[in-house]
Design an enzyme around this catalytic site. Sequence first.
Site, mmCIF file in Angstrom:
data_model
loop_
_atom_site.group_PDB
_atom_site.id
_atom_site.type_symbol
_atom_site.label_atom_id
_atom_site.label_comp_id
_atom_site.label_asym_id
_atom_site.label_seq_id
_atom_site.Cartn_x
_atom_site.Cartn_y
_atom_site.Cartn_z
ATOM 1 N NE ARG A 131 -4.404 -2.224 2.270
ATOM 2 C CZ ARG A 131 -4.754 -2.760 3.275
ATOM 3 N NH1 ARG A 131 -4.497 -2.456 4.713
ATOM 4 N NH2 ARG A 131 -5.328 -3.644 4.131
ATOM 5 N NE ARG A 176 -6.764 3.920 2.439
ATOM 6 C CZ ARG A 176 -7.172 2.736 3.016
ATOM 7 N NH1 ARG A 176 -8.928 3.523 3.026
ATOM 8 N NH2 ARG A 176 -7.053 2.247 3.470
ATOM 9 N NE ARG A 218 -9.449 6.830 -6.189
ATOM 10 C CZ ARG A 218 -9.958 6.186 -5.027
ATOM 11 N NH1 ARG A 218 -9.178 5.917 -4.344
ATOM 12 N NH2 ARG A 218 -10.807 6.243 -4.808
ATOM 13 C CG ASP A 272 -9.073 -3.142 -4.616
ATOM 14 O OD1 ASP A 272 -9.388 -2.420 -3.253
ATOM 15 O OD2 ASP A 272 -9.796 -4.531 -4.286
ATOM 16 C CE1 TYR A 326 -13.430 -7.685 1.311
ATOM 17 C CE2 TYR A 326 -11.356 -9.066 0.543
ATOM 18 C CZ TYR A 326 -12.247 -8.050 1.773
ATOM 19 O OH TYR A 326 -10.683 -7.251 2.136
#
Length: 351
Positions: A34, A38, A47, A83, A158
């Site tokens: 990552r 962010r 973004r 992702d 998921y």
Amino acid sequence: MSAPETPPSATYDSAFLKACRREPVPHTPVWFMRQAGRSLPEYRKVREGIPMLESCMRPELVTEITLQPVRRHNVDAAIYYSDIVVPLKAIGVDLDIRPGVGPVVEKPIRTRADLAQLRDLTPEDVSYVTEAIGLLTRELGPTPLIGFAGAPFTLASYLVEGGPSRTYENAKAMMYGDPELWADLLDRLAEITAVFLKVQIEAGASAVQLFDSWAGALAPVDYRRSVLPASAKVFDAVEGYGVPRIHFGVGCGELLKLMGEAGADVVGVDWRVPLDEAARRVGPGKALQGNLDPTVLFASTEAVEAKTREVLDSAEGLEGHVFNLGHGVMPSTDPDALTRLVEYVHTHTTR
């Protein structure tokens, strides 16, 4: 006369790929899970107003985001910005990534009929990946690009749960109660994942990482019987390309040996197990990746350096070591702390 040998790629002699191959390195290579994301203000800026999955399908945006931490931190490898649910979205699974929640699946897979959602993935389904990696490798030059995918178990969790879960009761209920359906689900996901990694390698990725983020929820006996075969199928499918294969999961201290047996060349280790102990568990013939606790970066520079020395000392004598965090960069991490960490590792390990 014999055919000329294929010349090595521009990235072949990079510290990162040397460490993955367990060869001598000029310094311990560093990258962060990552790292593109962010924690960077430049990421948040580009973004802005763009949904997560849409951002993964814009080659020029993917290129910019992937390059941002390489420019800023001087890391030894880039990781492709994407992702783990991208290949599922690409084959038409009705899902979305909801801010503050994560991937949410509209129609969870609970019966054999539900498997029809999972058609084969083709390279054409993810042509934007091929385009983005072409752009990236031209920009990166000698810096390797790591491709990645979610492992079959984590994707299945998921799909069966319908979203993130802490207990995985529906996924585990299927695994224990309908092992044939579970095996077919994971096998189908292994095929989709293998194609997704092949696309990335053929486009120019120098290594690949399989994220089994939630495998730590499993007991070793269940992992061996119900998960390892599908992960091994993915690794076997890309073995012929000769690129390093990395395997990572969270809370997987009891599974490290099995995760290596699945076919990884490099086993990622979270912060719970010291690297020397991880090496003992994994056994010879594998490099290790890790494993600074991501929360250490919120402490003082002196504390970060002290904990980093602990990791490096624990890695002393390993066959190969790639420095990383024990999980992904946390969103509120100070980017300057990451930049200082890279410089510290490089300086402290220069041979």
